[in-house]
Design a protein around this motif. Structure first.
Motif, mmCIF file in Angstrom:
data_model
loop_
_atom_site.group_PDB
_atom_site.id
_atom_site.type_symbol
_atom_site.label_atom_id
_atom_site.label_comp_id
_atom_site.label_asym_id
_atom_site.label_seq_id
_atom_site.Cartn_x
_atom_site.Cartn_y
_atom_site.Cartn_z
ATOM 1 N N LEU A 218 44.121 36.859 34.128
ATOM 2 C CA LEU A 218 43.786 37.384 35.808
ATOM 3 C C LEU A 218 43.519 37.255 37.189
ATOM 4 O O LEU A 218 42.781 36.416 37.103
ATOM 5 C CB LEU A 218 42.288 38.566 35.178
ATOM 6 C CG LEU A 218 41.500 39.188 36.889
ATOM 7 C CD1 LEU A 218 42.137 40.350 36.919
ATOM 8 C CD2 LEU A 218 40.201 39.746 36.209
ATOM 9 N N TRP A 219 44.448 37.067 38.167
ATOM 10 C CA TRP A 219 44.141 36.311 38.596
ATOM 11 C C TRP A 219 43.756 36.795 40.010
ATOM 12 O O TRP A 219 44.447 38.492 40.855
ATOM 13 C CB TRP A 219 45.698 36.524 39.659
ATOM 14 C CG TRP A 219 46.460 35.276 40.318
ATOM 15 C CD1 TRP A 219 46.386 33.734 40.096
ATOM 16 C CD2 TRP A 219 46.556 35.328 41.508
ATOM 17 N NE1 TRP A 219 46.729 32.807 41.456
ATOM 18 C CE2 TRP A 219 47.210 34.003 42.469
ATOM 19 C CE3 TRP A 219 46.448 36.779 42.480
ATOM 20 C CZ2 TRP A 219 47.188 33.625 44.065
ATOM 21 C CZ3 TRP A 219 46.668 36.631 43.695
ATOM 22 C CH2 TRP A 219 46.976 35.064 44.704
ATOM 23 N N PRO B 66 42.808 39.061 25.243
ATOM 24 C CA PRO B 66 43.785 39.136 26.903
ATOM 25 C C PRO B 66 43.317 40.371 26.649
ATOM 26 O O PRO B 66 42.993 41.520 25.446
ATOM 27 C CB PRO B 66 44.770 38.922 26.639
ATOM 28 C CG PRO B 66 45.321 38.822 25.095
ATOM 29 C CD PRO B 66 44.265 38.163 23.833
ATOM 30 N N VAL B 67 43.468 41.203 27.515
ATOM 31 C CA VAL B 67 43.221 42.974 28.126
ATOM 32 C C VAL B 67 44.757 43.582 28.498
ATOM 33 O O VAL B 67 45.428 42.855 28.312
ATOM 34 C CB VAL B 67 42.579 42.682 29.851
ATOM 35 C CG1 VAL B 67 42.851 44.346 29.929
ATOM 36 C CG2 VAL B 67 41.843 42.027 30.282
ATOM 37 N N PRO B 68 45.043 44.397 27.365
ATOM 38 C CA PRO B 68 46.111 45.352 27.146
ATOM 39 C C PRO B 68 46.236 46.188 29.278
ATOM 40 O O PRO B 68 45.647 46.615 28.995
ATOM 41 C CB PRO B 68 46.073 46.644 26.705
ATOM 42 C CG PRO B 68 44.599 46.473 26.201
ATOM 43 C CD PRO B 68 43.878 45.553 26.825
ATOM 44 N N ILE C 92 31.461 45.722 35.199
ATOM 45 C CA ILE C 92 32.446 45.318 34.669
ATOM 46 C C ILE C 92 32.541 43.878 36.166
ATOM 47 O O ILE C 92 32.079 43.869 36.931
ATOM 48 C CB ILE C 92 33.828 45.743 34.956
ATOM 49 C CG1 ILE C 92 33.297 47.266 33.811
ATOM 50 C CG2 ILE C 92 34.951 45.446 34.274
ATOM 51 C CD1 ILE C 92 33.892 47.011 33.445
ATOM 52 N N GLU C 93 32.840 42.584 35.102
ATOM 53 C CA GLU C 93 32.678 41.204 36.038
ATOM 54 C C GLU C 93 33.645 41.456 36.307
ATOM 55 O O GLU C 93 34.965 40.740 35.164
ATOM 56 C CB GLU C 93 31.798 39.470 35.479
ATOM 57 C CG GLU C 93 32.302 39.061 36.582
ATOM 58 C CD GLU C 93 31.607 38.830 37.856
ATOM 59 O OE1 GLU C 93 29.799 39.983 38.101
ATOM 60 O OE2 GLU C 93 32.553 38.842 38.804
ATOM 61 N N LEU C 94 34.611 40.797 37.439
ATOM 62 C CA LEU C 94 35.917 40.621 37.486
ATOM 63 C C LEU C 94 35.807 39.388 38.493
ATOM 64 O O LEU C 94 35.843 39.158 39.675
ATOM 65 C CB LEU C 94 36.548 41.470 38.813
ATOM 66 C CG LEU C 94 37.074 42.998 38.474
ATOM 67 C CD1 LEU C 94 37.232 44.120 39.205
ATOM 68 C CD2 LEU C 94 37.719 43.243 36.114
ATOM 69 N N VAL D 187 39.190 36.357 32.773
ATOM 70 C CA VAL D 187 39.760 37.331 32.083
ATOM 71 C C VAL D 187 37.879 38.489 32.189
ATOM 72 O O VAL D 187 37.207 37.965 32.745
ATOM 73 C CB VAL D 187 39.995 37.928 31.024
ATOM 74 C CG1 VAL D 187 41.133 37.765 30.314
ATOM 75 C CG2 VAL D 187 38.749 37.637 29.671
ATOM 76 N N PRO D 188 37.961 39.653 32.913
ATOM 77 C CA PRO D 188 37.129 40.487 32.942
ATOM 78 C C PRO D 188 36.710 40.838 31.709
ATOM 79 O O PRO D 188 36.590 40.497 30.389
ATOM 80 C CB PRO D 188 38.018 42.098 32.761
ATOM 81 C CG PRO D 188 39.761 41.905 33.739
ATOM 82 C CD PRO D 188 39.530 40.995 32.553
#
Ligand SMILES: [Zn+2]
Length: 297
Positions: free
Chosen positions: A226-227, A5-7, A177-179, A165-166
């Motif tokens: 990430l939504w 997970p991203v902080p 960066i892929e979102l 997640v990214p």
């Protein structure tokens, strides 16, 4: 459930972005170049986006104090300047979504570069800065897209579906960066019904469509993902549907620890976390294949 997970900033449990792709009537001109201008009903349905839905959406964002991202084909930026001015004066991001929603996969690498640059030029002229992000029209990210985006200085892409997640797209040219999002967060399957667009589905009630989007949110909140909603003003900006969206936004804000932000800010945060070592993203090396897959026998 999510290994890395991203902080998220300020200890938020998840990042949330409603992205609206303001395609307007680019879609019908692209689908029917020979007689699009006589398809008045379809054009009226699509112009509902910039004319009626965008002001409504912006008012909602203003009331909730949100800044978000709009992906707009450059032709639509030129065609509907009032909608774009309103987005910009609300502090929202206007990102790249092709010139007239052309399919990048239809052209050569040089064709793709031409349309990408033509869109950049319009965005730069109208917004005063180069676009940071791109979403391929109809998710048609080609095997040249990553290289071209890197060469043109883009920071992120928002067309792919490879994670919760990214993550990072790496090519010989550099990285991006892929979102990611996916069809479960897109408003076409539940809502779009149009003979002119050759997409005829049974229209879902807003409560049912929102139920699916909300289930995606609950999972992301619980597991720190990430939504990203991939919606369209002419689709989700219709009255009953947007009213249901407002209820969903209230629910998300009520949950607490949710970071609503434009994608350029989410991408910048992810970049910082990668650079300072607090986030170790998954890396996809592109292209996935250098030649056609042949199994032989
Ligand atoms: Zn689009």
């Amino acid at each position: 459930m999510i290994r890395n997970p991203v902080p998220w900033p300020n200890g938020a449990r998840c990042a949330v972005a409603i992205t609206l792709d303001m395609d307007a009537d680019s879609l019908v001109h692209l689908a029917h170049p020979e007689d699009s201008t006589s398809r008045v009903s379809a054009i009226s349905m699509l112009r509902y986006g910039p004319e009626v839905a965008v002001p409504r959406v912006l008012e909602t964002y203003r009331r909730f104090g949100l800044r978000q991202t709009f992906f707009v084909p450059a032709w639509c930026i030129e065609q509907y300047p009032r909608a774009i001015e309103a987005m910009l004066s609300g502090g929202h991001e206007v990102a790249h979504h092709g010139y007239i929603h052309e399919n990048p996969r239809d052209g050569t690498r040089e064709d793709q570069r031409y349309w990408l640059r033509r869109g950049i030029e319009v965005i730069e002229r109208v917004t005063g800065k180069r676009p940071r992000g791109w979403r391929a029209p109809l998710y048609n990210f080609s095997d040249h897209s990553a290289d071209l985006l890197i060469e043109e200085g883009f920071v992120y892409d928002a067309s792919l579906m490879g994670d919760d997640v990214p993550y990072v797209l790496r090519t010989e040219r550099g990285e991006l960066i892929e979102l990611p999002s996916h069809w479960g967060l897109d408003d076409w399957p539940p809502y779009v019904h149009s003979l002119d667009l050759d997409y005829v589905m049974q229209v879902m009630a807003p409560e049912r469509a929102i139920e699916g989007f909300k289930a995606e949110f609950e999972a992301m909140w619980e597991h720190r993902g990430l939504w990203i909603a991939v919606w369209h003003p002419f689709v989700s900006g219709r009255l009953a549907r947007w009213r249901a969206v407002e209820t969903l936004i209230e629910h998300m804000l009520g949950r607490g620890d949710v970071w609503f932000a434009p994608l350029e800010e989410i991408a910048a945060h992810v970049r910082r976390c990668i650079d300072d070592g607090t986030y170790a993203p998954r890396v996809d090396h592109l292209p996935y294949y250098r030649e056609p897959v042949s199994v032989g026998r």
